[in-house]
Scaffold this motif. Structure first.
Motif, PDB file in Angstrom:
ATOM      1  N   ILE A   1       0.850  -1.185   0.000  1.00  0.00           N
ATOM      2  CA  ILE A   1       0.000   0.000   0.000  1.00  0.00           C
ATOM      3  C   ILE A   1       0.890   1.240   0.000  1.00  0.00           C
ATOM      4  O   ILE A   1       2.102   1.153   0.189  1.00  0.00           O
ATOM      5  CB  ILE A   1      -0.945   0.031   1.220  1.00  0.00           C
ATOM      6  N   THR A   2       0.272   2.397  -0.190  1.00  0.00           N
ATOM      7  CA  THR A   2       0.983   3.674  -0.119  1.00  0.00           C
ATOM      8  C   THR A   2       0.328   4.547   0.932  1.00  0.00           C
ATOM      9  O   THR A   2      -0.899   4.676   0.961  1.00  0.00           O
ATOM     10  CB  THR A   2       0.966   4.386  -1.485  1.00  0.00           C
ATOM     11  N   ALA A   3       1.151   5.129   1.790  1.00  0.00           N
ATOM     12  CA  ALA A   3       0.678   6.043   2.829  1.00  0.00           C
ATOM     13  C   ALA A   3       1.222   7.436   2.519  1.00  0.00           C
ATOM     14  O   ALA A   3       2.439   7.626   2.441  1.00  0.00           O
ATOM     15  CB  ALA A   3       1.145   5.575   4.201  1.00  0.00           C
ATOM     16  N   ARG A   4       0.322   8.392   2.347  1.00  0.00           N
ATOM     17  CA  ARG A   4       0.731   9.757   2.023  1.00  0.00           C
ATOM     18  C   ARG A   4       0.422  10.683   3.193  1.00  0.00           C
ATOM     19  O   ARG A   4      -0.734  10.831   3.596  1.00  0.00           O
ATOM     20  CB  ARG A   4       0.016  10.254   0.769  1.00  0.00           C
ATOM     21  N   THR A   5       1.468  11.281   3.732  1.00  0.00           N
ATOM     22  CA  THR A   5       1.317  12.285   4.776  1.00  0.00           C
ATOM     23  C   THR A   5       1.289  13.663   4.122  1.00  0.00           C
ATOM     24  O   THR A   5       1.310  13.782   2.896  1.00  0.00           O
ATOM     25  CB  THR A   5       2.467  12.191   5.784  1.00  0.00           C
ATOM     26  N   MET A   6       1.273  14.698   4.952  1.00  0.00           N
ATOM     27  CA  MET A   6       1.283  16.057   4.403  1.00  0.00           C
ATOM     28  C   MET A   6       2.604  16.379   3.716  1.00  0.00           C
ATOM     29  O   MET A   6       2.678  17.285   2.891  1.00  0.00           O
ATOM     30  CB  MET A   6       1.020  17.066   5.529  1.00  0.00           C
ATOM     31  N   THR A   7       3.672  15.619   4.053  1.00  0.00           N
ATOM     32  CA  THR A   7       4.996  15.981   3.552  1.00  0.00           C
ATOM     33  C   THR A   7       5.705  14.882   2.771  1.00  0.00           C
ATOM     34  O   THR A   7       6.739  15.146   2.155  1.00  0.00           O
ATOM     35  CB  THR A   7       5.913  16.386   4.727  1.00  0.00           C
ATOM     36  N   ALA A   8       5.172  13.655   2.801  1.00  0.00           N
ATOM     37  CA  ALA A   8       5.903  12.559   2.169  1.00  0.00           C
ATOM     38  C   ALA A   8       4.953  11.441   1.752  1.00  0.00           C
ATOM     39  O   ALA A   8       3.801  11.377   2.197  1.00  0.00           O
ATOM     40  CB  ALA A   8       6.967  12.010   3.121  1.00  0.00           C
TER      41      ALA A   8
END
Length: 244
Positions: free
Chosen positions: A201-208
């Protein structure tokens, strides 16, 4: 109210509000459930607009929790599990409902609900939106997100918001009591129904953006990913699934 309604919890059913979280903060007595037939300013995580046509569920549980702030955040897992509990109880479809970290409920792999926690003045609002009879068209959401779905179209079950609340309120109270004994039981039950554990899966934060294998949820509710750079924990992010 039904005989199963949790003792000491108020119930407010309104025709039209800006948002059930905001209405809950305006109340003077807590804990309480607020249910609205229609929202004029419903919102999701990170300020996203939540479409609120009549016939779907828009409700919030508002309380004044005690204990550390990180314990309050764990109520996102309480909300997801209790909503799943209520839907399984109504439909009998045990395997159809899964959980997308941290708190979305999926139905046959499609997004059925959204959950938003907000705090104000020592109060905590746990807002839930559930697509009972309508859902946004696929072209209205990002191509990389989980497809939207609704209970009626996917299963044929027609459920009113009031009927769901009657099941949800006692389920939420039971999961709250479970959390009071510690996070271990909630964590175990969440992982038992979590979607895509062991998958990429892909986890997207506010910065990465981080892509890796979804291993587990840790003792603080953070996502644990095995990436090419090693194992990492992510306390908050938007999750994107690879194509099956």
């Amino acid at each position: 109210m039904s005989a199963d309604w949790p003792e000491g919890v108020a119930r407010h059913v309104l025709d039209r509000v800006d948002s059930t979280n905001a209405e809950g903060f305006r109340l003077t007595a807590h804990p309480a459930w607020v249910l609205a037939v229609e929202q004029t300013a419903g919102r999701g995580r990170r300020g996203r607009i939540w479409s609120s046509p009549r016939g779907n569920f828009y409700g919030s549980h508002v309380s004044r929790p005690t204990g550390p702030a990180d314990r309050a955040a764990l109520r996102s897992f309480v909300a997801a599990l209790s909503l799943r509990d209520a839907l399984v109880a109504v439909t009998g479809l045990e395997t159809a409902f899964t959980l997308k970290w941290p708190n979305d409920v999926l139905l046959n792999g499609g997004k059925l609900s959204g959950i938003l926690l907000e705090g104000q003045g020592g109060l905590l609002a746990v807002g839930m939106g559930v697509n009972l009879i309508a859902s946004p068209p696929a072209e209205a959401v990002e191509a990389t997100t989980v497809r939207p779905t609704n209970l009626l179209a996917e299963t044929g079950f027609r459920l009113t918001p009031e009927q769901l609340l009657a099941r949800l309120a006692p389920a939420f109270a039971a999961r709250e009591a479970q959390l009071a004994q510690g996070f271990d039981g909630i964590r175990h039950d969440f992982l038992a129904h979590a979607a895509r554990v062991g998958e990429r899966i892909t986890a997207r934060t506010m910065t990465a953006s981080h892509t890796g294998i979804y291993r587990t949820v840790d003792d603080h509710g953070a996502l644990v990913l095995d990436t090419e750079a090693g194992r990492i924990t992510i306390p908050a992010a938007d999750i994107f699934f690879a194509d099956p």
